[in-house]
Design a protein around this motif. Structure first.
Motif, mmCIF file in Angstrom:
data_model
loop_
_atom_site.group_PDB
_atom_site.id
_atom_site.type_symbol
_atom_site.label_atom_id
_atom_site.label_comp_id
_atom_site.label_asym_id
_atom_site.label_seq_id
_atom_site.Cartn_x
_atom_site.Cartn_y
_atom_site.Cartn_z
ATOM 1 N N GLU A 29 30.568 35.619 46.260
ATOM 2 C CA GLU A 29 31.286 35.941 47.495
ATOM 3 C C GLU A 29 31.931 34.701 48.114
ATOM 4 O O GLU A 29 31.319 33.636 48.144
ATOM 5 C CB GLU A 29 30.302 36.579 48.477
ATOM 6 C CG GLU A 29 30.960 37.138 49.711
ATOM 7 C CD GLU A 29 29.969 37.858 50.589
ATOM 8 O OE1 GLU A 29 29.851 39.086 50.432
ATOM 9 O OE2 GLU A 29 29.323 37.191 51.421
ATOM 10 N N GLN A 30 33.171 34.882 48.581
ATOM 11 C CA GLN A 30 33.930 33.778 49.170
ATOM 12 C C GLN A 30 34.691 34.291 50.394
ATOM 13 O O GLN A 30 35.097 35.450 50.437
ATOM 14 C CB GLN A 30 34.978 33.254 48.173
ATOM 15 C CG GLN A 30 34.437 32.906 46.815
ATOM 16 C CD GLN A 30 34.190 31.436 46.666
ATOM 17 O OE1 GLN A 30 35.051 30.641 46.960
ATOM 18 N NE2 GLN A 30 32.995 31.079 46.229
ATOM 19 N N THR A 31 34.920 33.399 51.330
ATOM 20 C CA THR A 31 35.764 33.745 52.479
ATOM 21 C C THR A 31 37.232 33.595 52.083
ATOM 22 O O THR A 31 37.560 32.927 51.092
ATOM 23 C CB THR A 31 35.486 32.823 53.681
ATOM 24 O OG1 THR A 31 35.834 31.488 53.320
ATOM 25 C CG2 THR A 31 34.031 32.911 54.134
ATOM 26 N N VAL A 32 38.093 34.198 52.890
ATOM 27 C CA VAL A 32 39.532 34.066 52.659
ATOM 28 C C VAL A 32 39.924 32.590 52.717
ATOM 29 O O VAL A 32 40.737 32.123 51.918
ATOM 30 C CB VAL A 32 40.327 34.898 53.683
ATOM 31 C CG1 VAL A 32 41.819 34.658 53.543
ATOM 32 C CG2 VAL A 32 40.011 36.379 53.525
ATOM 33 N N ARG A 33 39.321 31.853 53.618
ATOM 34 C CA ARG A 33 39.630 30.424 53.770
ATOM 35 C C ARG A 33 39.318 29.651 52.481
ATOM 36 O O ARG A 33 40.124 28.845 52.009
ATOM 37 C CB ARG A 33 38.838 29.847 54.956
ATOM 38 C CG ARG A 33 38.911 28.354 55.126
ATOM 39 C CD ARG A 33 40.331 27.930 55.407
ATOM 40 N NE ARG A 33 40.413 26.482 55.419
ATOM 41 C CZ ARG A 33 41.118 25.813 56.272
ATOM 42 N NH1 ARG A 33 41.808 26.428 57.193
ATOM 43 N NH2 ARG A 33 41.145 24.507 56.209
ATOM 44 N N VAL A 34 38.150 29.880 51.920
ATOM 45 C CA VAL A 34 37.767 29.191 50.682
ATOM 46 C C VAL A 34 38.706 29.590 49.543
ATOM 47 O O VAL A 34 39.161 28.736 48.769
ATOM 48 C CB VAL A 34 36.292 29.484 50.318
ATOM 49 C CG1 VAL A 34 35.952 28.962 48.935
ATOM 50 C CG2 VAL A 34 35.360 28.870 51.364
ATOM 51 N N HIS A 49 47.297 39.357 48.189
ATOM 52 C CA HIS A 49 46.727 39.504 46.843
ATOM 53 C C HIS A 49 45.357 40.183 46.907
ATOM 54 O O HIS A 49 45.044 41.041 46.073
ATOM 55 C CB HIS A 49 46.610 38.145 46.148
ATOM 56 C CG HIS A 49 47.917 37.594 45.689
ATOM 57 N ND1 HIS A 49 48.749 38.250 44.806
ATOM 58 C CD2 HIS A 49 48.533 36.419 45.994
ATOM 59 C CE1 HIS A 49 49.828 37.507 44.577
ATOM 60 N NE2 HIS A 49 49.718 36.397 45.284
ATOM 61 N N LEU A 50 44.555 39.801 47.878
ATOM 62 C CA LEU A 50 43.240 40.428 48.042
ATOM 63 C C LEU A 50 43.383 41.919 48.351
ATOM 64 O O LEU A 50 42.594 42.736 47.867
ATOM 65 C CB LEU A 50 42.436 39.727 49.130
ATOM 66 C CG LEU A 50 41.885 38.354 48.745
ATOM 67 C CD1 LEU A 50 41.435 37.593 49.983
ATOM 68 C CD2 LEU A 50 40.757 38.490 47.731
ATOM 69 N N GLY A 51 44.386 42.272 49.125
ATOM 70 C CA GLY A 51 44.639 43.678 49.425
ATOM 71 C C GLY A 51 44.967 44.476 48.168
ATOM 72 O O GLY A 51 44.479 45.595 47.986
ATOM 73 N N VAL A 52 45.765 43.899 47.299
ATOM 74 C CA VAL A 52 46.111 44.563 46.034
ATOM 75 C C VAL A 52 44.867 44.690 45.152
ATOM 76 O O VAL A 52 44.617 45.745 44.559
ATOM 77 C CB VAL A 52 47.242 43.798 45.307
ATOM 78 C CG1 VAL A 52 47.504 44.385 43.927
ATOM 79 C CG2 VAL A 52 48.525 43.816 46.149
ATOM 80 N N TYR A 70 34.871 38.218 50.573
ATOM 81 C CA TYR A 70 35.232 39.053 49.431
ATOM 82 C C TYR A 70 34.298 38.768 48.272
ATOM 83 O O TYR A 70 33.842 37.643 48.091
ATOM 84 C CB TYR A 70 36.680 38.784 49.001
ATOM 85 C CG TYR A 70 37.679 39.394 49.940
ATOM 86 C CD1 TYR A 70 38.199 40.661 49.704
ATOM 87 C CD2 TYR A 70 38.100 38.720 51.075
ATOM 88 C CE1 TYR A 70 39.109 41.239 50.575
ATOM 89 C CE2 TYR A 70 39.009 39.287 51.953
ATOM 90 C CZ TYR A 70 39.506 40.546 51.690
ATOM 91 O OH TYR A 70 40.394 41.113 52.549
ATOM 92 N N ARG A 71 34.057 39.794 47.493
ATOM 93 C CA ARG A 71 33.263 39.622 46.265
ATOM 94 C C ARG A 71 33.880 40.484 45.166
ATOM 95 O O ARG A 71 34.548 41.484 45.430
ATOM 96 C CB ARG A 71 31.808 39.996 46.495
ATOM 97 C CG ARG A 71 31.536 41.460 46.687
ATOM 98 C CD ARG A 71 30.007 41.716 46.772
ATOM 99 N NE ARG A 71 29.736 43.127 46.797
ATOM 100 C CZ ARG A 71 29.684 43.873 47.883
ATOM 101 N NH1 ARG A 71 29.888 43.340 49.073
ATOM 102 N NH2 ARG A 71 29.429 45.163 47.801
ATOM 103 N N ALA A 72 33.639 40.077 43.937
ATOM 104 C CA ALA A 72 34.139 40.823 42.789
ATOM 105 C C ALA A 72 33.426 42.160 42.693
ATOM 106 O O ALA A 72 32.254 42.282 43.047
ATOM 107 C CB ALA A 72 33.923 40.011 41.505
ATOM 108 N N GLU A 73 34.136 43.151 42.225
ATOM 109 C CA GLU A 73 33.587 44.491 42.018
ATOM 110 C C GLU A 73 33.707 44.796 40.520
ATOM 111 O O GLU A 73 34.709 45.357 40.072
ATOM 112 C CB GLU A 73 34.373 45.502 42.861
ATOM 113 C CG GLU A 73 33.756 46.859 42.952
ATOM 114 C CD GLU A 73 32.408 46.833 43.657
ATOM 115 O OE1 GLU A 73 31.531 47.589 43.199
ATOM 116 O OE2 GLU A 73 32.207 46.089 44.622
#
Length: 107
Positions: A29-34, A49-52, A70-73
């Motif tokens: 998991e990472q923040t948008v900032r990172v 890009h994250l929205g897509v 955000y984290r990978a799914e």
């Protein structure tokens, strides 16, 4: 969004989206900032890009105060894995047939 393999290919065709997805898969998991710090593009571009990726089912988000994490799914890749398995079996069969033909041709 349709999660058929073609939609996943289109989503992951963009190198920035692929890099973000890979970073989340490798580093958790990472923040948008990172993510922005490592993406080489602006924060609004990373958010787009994250929205897509989210619409494609490849990432999930969670809010914590003013930050979004955000984290990978990994389950989002299931249609692609199924598609690859189908074609993997197809090509194994073709190579087996080719090997049998070459064995019969070898004197």
């Amino acid at each position: 969004m349709d999660t058929a393999p073609d939609a996943l290919f289109k989503t992951l065709a963009d190198p920035t989206r692929r890099a973000i997805s890979e970073r989340l898969s490798r580093h958790g998991e990472q923040t948008v900032r990172v993510l922005t710090d490592h993406a080489g593009v602006s924060q609004p571009a990373v958010s787009k890009h994250l929205g897509v990726l989210k619409l494609a089912g490849l990432v999930r988000d969670r809010r914590e105060g003013r930050q979004t994490h955000y984290r990978a799914e990994p389950q989002g890749l299931a249609p692609l894995i199924d598609w690859m398995s189908l074609y993997g079996a197809f090509w194994r069969d073709r190579f087996d047939r080719l090997e049998n033909l070459l064995d019969r041709m070898d004197p």
